[in-house]
Design a protein around this motif. Structure first.
Motif, PDB file in Angstrom:
ATOM      1  N   UNK A  43       0.855  -1.195   0.000  1.00  0.00           N
ATOM      2  CA  UNK A  43       0.000   0.000   0.000  1.00  0.00           C
ATOM      3  C   UNK A  43       0.892   1.246   0.000  1.00  0.00           C
ATOM      4  N   UNK A  64      -0.026   0.353  -4.331  1.00  0.00           N
ATOM      5  CA  UNK A  64      -1.452   0.371  -4.608  1.00  0.00           C
ATOM      6  C   UNK A  64      -2.095   1.431  -3.716  1.00  0.00           C
ATOM      7  N   UNK A  66      -5.761   2.660  -2.717  1.00  0.00           N
ATOM      8  CA  UNK A  66      -7.192   2.339  -2.823  1.00  0.00           C
ATOM      9  C   UNK A  66      -7.990   3.559  -3.291  1.00  0.00           C
ATOM     10  N   UNK A  70     -11.060   3.978  -6.184  1.00  0.00           N
ATOM     11  CA  UNK A  70     -12.433   4.320  -5.809  1.00  0.00           C
ATOM     12  C   UNK A  70     -12.827   5.738  -6.225  1.00  0.00           C
TER      13      UNK A  70
ATOM     14  N   UNK B   3     -23.202   4.288  -7.699  1.00  0.00           N
ATOM     15  CA  UNK B   3     -22.202   3.221  -7.702  1.00  0.00           C
ATOM     16  C   UNK B   3     -22.442   2.208  -6.581  1.00  0.00           C
ATOM     17  N   UNK B  34     -12.879  -5.459  -5.380  1.00  0.00           N
ATOM     18  CA  UNK B  34     -13.318  -4.079  -5.194  1.00  0.00           C
ATOM     19  C   UNK B  34     -14.053  -3.907  -3.869  1.00  0.00           C
ATOM     20  N   UNK B  37     -11.663  -3.950  -1.003  1.00  0.00           N
ATOM     21  CA  UNK B  37     -10.899  -2.691  -0.906  1.00  0.00           C
ATOM     22  C   UNK B  37     -11.762  -1.609  -0.243  1.00  0.00           C
ATOM     23  N   UNK B  38     -13.036  -1.582  -0.596  1.00  0.00           N
ATOM     24  CA  UNK B  38     -13.941  -0.586  -0.006  1.00  0.00           C
ATOM     25  C   UNK B  38     -14.087  -0.827   1.492  1.00  0.00           C
ATOM     26  N   UNK B  41     -10.930   0.166   3.298  1.00  0.00           N
ATOM     27  CA  UNK B  41     -10.758   1.623   3.345  1.00  0.00           C
ATOM     28  C   UNK B  41     -11.627   2.240   4.446  1.00  0.00           C
TER      29      UNK B  41
END
Lengths: 549, 43
Positions: A43, A64, A66, A70, B3, B34, B37-38, B41
């Protein structure tokens, strides 16, 4: 003509401290295998600050972020970004993918990378967690949720990679250190760090005991306010010239240089403690809260780890704790006394500790010294050789896992124990016997499934009945684990190993499980023998005394 | 559809496919990547 280098992708998407430990493990792998190309996927927010260190081991680093994935407004655009990322990754034609981060995103990336060999956690085509190699199965079963692993994380990473030997950094005797102590009084969670007042007390004592020394406080810019709370203590008012707060710059390269020059580092479990291991700086690590010292001790033989003796330690991240009882168990005077000894060249042993400290100060903690052994880094207690049942089981597991997973026979004695510990271990004899019976039933039922499947006219009812019985054995194992929690090391490993059987049909899976059950019963038999040998000095042949035990 | 709704619908379709024990495509694994990752985060 030289062979084409083996092209290896290492995925490490957890925190910055884990990245340093990954560097330490991969460096050793590289020493044993010079003809390799190593790429790291990390990351950006964790890797950028220590890129200078990552570059010493990895040929290429892919960051990477994130947020960049997004940032798109539609699912289609977001998916395209991810797809292109995976496409670009696969253009590099990796031979091997090693996922050293046990989290969901890393497991999906590991499954999307085209390669011949996958190590670590990934996903199968039904998105189920899949782990092929034994040491990653060990991490999943023994490291993530329990506290019975006796191994340092760097060593576990080395074992996953396939390292045979331990390669350590050379201690450069020509390196000149100056009269500075570098301190990192911060950690990622409140439970893992002392409050400001304890640090103020310690710093005051360090300055008084070592008047020729300067103190460097290192940390991120976000630690500036916390640093100020420490420095604004009235006790430190007259010593501002001796203390330099480096948190405003918060530069990891600068921290590294400070550590290289310092004669001592003091801090909690954090990336800075791991950097201190990289710079071979003698270190005092104050372990609190959720930290598991055997796993996360900085990878160097110059570390002393102070560990609270509270029953609740270590706790879990989701355990709520208002009292922070373990914080009170680490007394700042113990730390200051050890610092004084290290800086004056004294050997920090039991005599040194008891000469300057009283029983009240020493009874609440254990002090471990790190050393290299034939299998990697180990922690040896300085104060007390008599262990509690949990520590004894750790020693048992150290021996059996090194033998079972690495074919390495450790030439060590079983630990000395007190009568109380013998009494706790004695109770585990029943649990071990139950487990042994359960696994032997597993052998029996697996054999029945195999012989029925291989017969000319297999009876589906018999097969289903025995499959159901195997399921019941898993439930019995779970009950045994809840009654005898120190047996969870074997129970969880065998369960994980069976769940990741490579077989594609019932016969193959049953044959693989049969071997697992044989292995399990052997492991349990060894634990039984260890317990027997440990408690036997306390077991009298007379009935009355064994009842007392 | 915003989304989040698109992702929610995509996950529902994947779950239906998993219930029928079919293999997921790389595209569907990327959707699951995906979502992870969300989640990470947000932690």
């Amino acid at each position: 003509m030289s062979e084409k280098p083996l092209n290896i992708l290492v995925i490490q998407l957890t925190r910055i401290g884990d990245l340093v430990q990954t560097v330490q493990a991969t460096r050793q792998f590289r020493n044993e295998n010079p003809n390799i190309k190593l790429t790291l996927l990390a990351r950006e927010k964790f890797g950028t600050n220590i890129k200078f260190l990552l570059d010493t081991v990895f040929d290429e680093i892919i960051f990477i972020d994130t947020k960049k994935f997004l940032s798109k407004p539609t699912l289609k655009d977001t998916k395209n970004k991810i797809h292109n990322f995976i496409y670009e990754l696969n253009k590099k034609n990796f031979d091997v993918c090693v996922n050293l981060s046990f989290n969901n995103s890393a497991s999906y990336i590991a499954s999307l990378v085209d390669c011949q060999l996958r190590l670590g956690m990934h996903r199968n085509k039904q998105a189920e967690i899949s782990i092929n190699d034994n040491w990653s199965q060990f991490v999943f079963s023994n490291v993530m949720d329990n506290n019975l692993s006796p191994f340092n994380l760097v060593d576990i990473y080395r074992y996953i990679l396939g390292c045979q030997e331990t390669h350590v950094l050379n201690d450069d005797a020509n390196c000149t250190r100056v009269n500075e102590i570098t301190i990192h009084p911060f950690a990622s969670q409140k439970k893992k760090k002392w409050g400001a007042s304890k640090w103020s007390e310690l710093i005051f004592k360090l300055i008084k005991d070592n008047p020729d020394y300067k103190i460097n406080i290192v940390g991120a810019p976000s630690d500036y306010e916390a640093a100020q709370r420490i420095l604004q203590s009235p006790s430190l008012k007259n010593y501002s010239k001796k203390i330099i707060d480096h948190t405003p710059s918060g530069d990891m390269t600068n921290t590294y240089k400070l550590l290289l020059n310092s004669k001592l580092f003091i801090g909690h479990d954090s990336v800075v403690a791991h950097l201190a291991a990289e710079t071979l700086t003698p270190s005092l690590v104050l372990t609190l809260g959720t930290v598991k010292p055997f796993e996360t001790n900085p990878y160097s033989n110059k570390t002393y780890n102070l560990v609270p003796r509270n029953k609740c330690f270590p706790c879990k991240t989701n355990t709520s704790c208002e009292n922070l009882a373990c914080h009170g168990s680490l007394n700042h005077q113990v730390v200051a006394h050890m610092a004084k000894g290290l800086l004056s060249g004294s050997e920090i042993d039991r005599d040194y500790l008891t000469s300057g400290l009283n029983a009240f100060q020493l009874d609440t903690l254990e002090v471990y010294k790190s050393n290299y052994s034939e299998y990697g880094l180990e922690l040896a207690p300085i104060m007390e050789n008599n262990m509690n049942a949990s520590a004894v089981f750790k020693e048992y597991y150290k021996i059996i896992w090194q033998c079972f997973l690495r074919d390495l026979d450790l030439n060590v004695s079983l630990p000395e124990i007190t009568k109380d510990t013998a009494s706790q271990l004695y109770k585990y004899k029943d649990g071990v016997n139950y487990l042994y019976e359960i696994y032997n039933f597993g052998i029996k039922f697996s054999n029945k499934i195999i012989s029925e499947c291989e017969s000319e006219t297999p009876d589906l009812n018999t097969i289903n009945e025995n499959v159901k019985k195997l399921g019941e054995l898993d439930q019995l194992c779970a009950i045994t684990k809840s009654t005898y929690p120190y047996l969870s090391g074997i129970i969880d490993y065998i369960y994980t190993h069976k769940a990741n059987s490579p077989g594609i049909n019932l016969i193959d899976i049953s044959k693989d499980n049969l071997i697992s059950y044989y292995d399990a019963s052997n492991l349990v038999a060894v634990i039984s023998e260890f317990i027997e040998k440990s408690v036997s000095p306390y077991i009298s042949t007379s009935q009355a005394r064994s009842e007392e035990i | 559809m915003n989304i989040q709704e698109e992702i929610h619908k995509a996950i529902e379709d994947i779950q239906k496919k998993l219930q029928s024990q079919s293999d997921l495509s790389n595209d569907e694994l990327e959707t699951l990547l995906l979502t992870s990752l969300i989640e990470e985060a947000a932690e």
